[in-house]
Design an enzyme around this catalytic site. Structure first.
Site, PDB file in Angstrom:
ATOM      1  CE  LYS A  33      -2.708   1.387   3.539  1.00  0.00           C
ATOM      2  NZ  LYS A  33      -2.465   3.032   3.776  1.00  0.00           N
ATOM      3  CG  ASP A  60      -4.887   4.160   1.370  1.00  0.00           C
ATOM      4  OD1 ASP A  60      -6.642   4.791   0.769  1.00  0.00           O
ATOM      5  OD2 ASP A  60      -4.776   4.242   2.619  1.00  0.00           O
ATOM      6  CE  LYS A  62      -8.504   6.330   3.698  1.00  0.00           C
ATOM      7  NZ  LYS A  62      -6.742   6.456   3.566  1.00  0.00           N
ATOM      8  CG  ASP A  65     -12.207  16.582  -6.869  1.00  0.00           C
ATOM      9  OD1 ASP A  65     -13.249  17.539  -6.710  1.00  0.00           O
ATOM     10  OD2 ASP A  65     -11.611  17.105  -6.724  1.00  0.00           O
ATOM     11  CB  THR A 124     -11.469   3.832  12.036  1.00  0.00           C
ATOM     12  OG1 THR A 124     -10.169   4.615  11.539  1.00  0.00           O
ATOM     13  CG2 THR A 124     -11.932   3.161  11.511  1.00  0.00           C
ATOM     14  NE  ARG A 215       1.390   1.874  13.232  1.00  0.00           N
ATOM     15  CZ  ARG A 215       1.003   2.182  14.017  1.00  0.00           C
ATOM     16  NH1 ARG A 215       1.610   3.055  14.482  1.00  0.00           N
ATOM     17  NH2 ARG A 215      -0.347   2.559  13.755  1.00  0.00           N
TER      18      ARG A 215
HETATM   19  O1  C5P Z   1       1.185   0.244  11.242  1.00  0.00           O
HETATM   20  P1  C5P Z   1      -0.444  -0.507  11.137  1.00  0.00           P
HETATM   21  O2  C5P Z   1      -0.367  -2.025  11.098  1.00  0.00           O
HETATM   22  O3  C5P Z   1      -1.497   0.721  11.822  1.00  0.00           O
HETATM   23  O4  C5P Z   1      -1.222   0.541   9.593  1.00  0.00           O
HETATM   24  C1  C5P Z   1      -2.235   0.337   9.245  1.00  0.00           C
HETATM   25  C2  C5P Z   1      -2.361   1.252   7.700  1.00  0.00           C
HETATM   26  O5  C5P Z   1      -3.433   0.983   7.002  1.00  0.00           O
HETATM   27  C3  C5P Z   1      -2.205   2.770   7.741  1.00  0.00           C
HETATM   28  O6  C5P Z   1      -1.415   2.969   6.653  1.00  0.00           O
HETATM   29  C4  C5P Z   1      -3.064   3.171   7.882  1.00  0.00           C
HETATM   30  O7  C5P Z   1      -2.928   4.600   8.256  1.00  0.00           O
HETATM   31  C5  C5P Z   1      -3.816   2.282   7.444  1.00  0.00           C
HETATM   32  N1  C5P Z   1      -5.372   2.398   7.809  1.00  0.00           N
HETATM   33  C6  C5P Z   1      -5.632   2.531   9.406  1.00  0.00           C
HETATM   34  N2  C5P Z   1      -7.319   2.963   9.662  1.00  0.00           N
HETATM   35  C7  C5P Z   1      -8.351   3.192   9.116  1.00  0.00           C
HETATM   36  C8  C5P Z   1      -7.541   3.731   7.305  1.00  0.00           C
HETATM   37  C9  C5P Z   1      -6.253   2.810   7.028  1.00  0.00           C
HETATM   38  O8  C5P Z   1      -5.327   2.394  10.141  1.00  0.00           O
HETATM   39  N3  C5P Z   1      -9.433   3.339   9.374  1.00  0.00           N
END
Ligand code: C5P
Length: 235
Positions: A33, A60, A62, A65, A124, A215
């Site tokens: 992503k 990603d 998003k 428009d 979220t 992460r």
């Molecule tokens: O590091 P982690 O596993 O938390 O990363 C999750 C990824 O998913 C990040 O790129 C974050 O921006 C994205 N994301 C999220 N929650 C959302 C929408 C997107 O964690 N509701």
């Protein structure tokens, strides 16, 4: 399992760091992503460099428009050779139909499979109180359902959702709708800023089609081993 559902979020500050991470973990994952930070700092060329690892790319950005502008942005993304991309369902049914049509037509003209256009419902980071400030008086869950139904009616073939929305969405969405979920954490992982998480196998059982993991893989001492370990839990 027919496909590898792990999408690694390349939330890294530079192109070099992202390409190095992608090269290291590509054999163990299904897609990468690329989000707003990496795309804006590294430019569109980063998509080609990540695609060169052989994995699929999820762009990603998003988009939100007027329909004509979103359709053109989607066409540009398809020309970059992305396999998944995001738009905001809050842009309305006409915008979603325009995005899906543009994805299909541009891919057809290039002789490629159409990418999956994924709808984002309620971020979220927004709770019911924050929604009411922008004039949405229904609770978050109701608004997520409303936008998810509208996305399905508008022809989208996938949605991004939180792990805790999976079961509720699967209850009424068409079975072929692909659900992509972040917020994946294993028992030993640092939760970080994720408030509502499931483990990878729990999310797949709840109805996820794809898992976005950042992460727990990228910040691990051995990212490739971390990805392989998660994949092994999926059987
Ligand atoms: O590091 P982690 O596993 O938390 O990363 C999750 C990824 O998913 C990040 O790129 C974050 O921006 C994205 N994301 C999220 N929650 C959302 C929408 C997107 O964690 N509701």
């Amino acid at each position: 399992m027919r496909y590898n559902p792990i999408i690694v979020a390349l939330d890294l500050p530079t192109a070099e760091a992202a390409v190095q991470m992608a090269a290291q973990v590509a054999p163990a994952v299904g897609a990468f992503k690329i989000g707003k930070e990496l795309f804006t700092s590294a430019g569109p060329d980063i998509v080609k460099r990540i695609r060169a690892t052989g994995a699929a790319v999820f762009l990603d950005l998003k988009f939100h428009d007027i329909p004509n502008t979103v359709a053109k942005a989607v066409a540009a993304a398809v020309r970059l050779d992305v396999q998944m991309l995001t738009i905001h369902t809050g842009g309305g049914s006409e915008m979603m139909r325009a995005a899906e049509k543009s994805a299909r037509e541009t891919a057809l003209a290039l002789g490629r499979p159409a990418p999956l256009v994924l709808g984002v419902t309620v971020l979220t980071s927004l709770d019911t109180q924050a929604l009411s400030e922008v004039g949405v008086t229904d609770p978050v869950g109701k608004q997520v359902e409303r936008l998810a139904s509208l996305a399905a009616k508008s022809g989208l073939r996938g949605l991004v959702c939180s792990p805790l929305e999976l079961v509720g969405l699967r209850a009424f969405l068409p079975a072929e709708m692909q659900l992509v979920t972040p917020g994946i954490r294993g028992a030993g992982d640092a939760v970080g800023d994720q408030k509502r998480t499931l483990s990878a196998p729990e999310a797949m059982q709840a109805g996820a089609s794809w898992l976005v993991i950042g992460r727990p893989i990228c910040a691990a001492p051995d990212p490739r081993a971390a990805a392989e370990k998660i994949l092994a839990t999926l059987g």
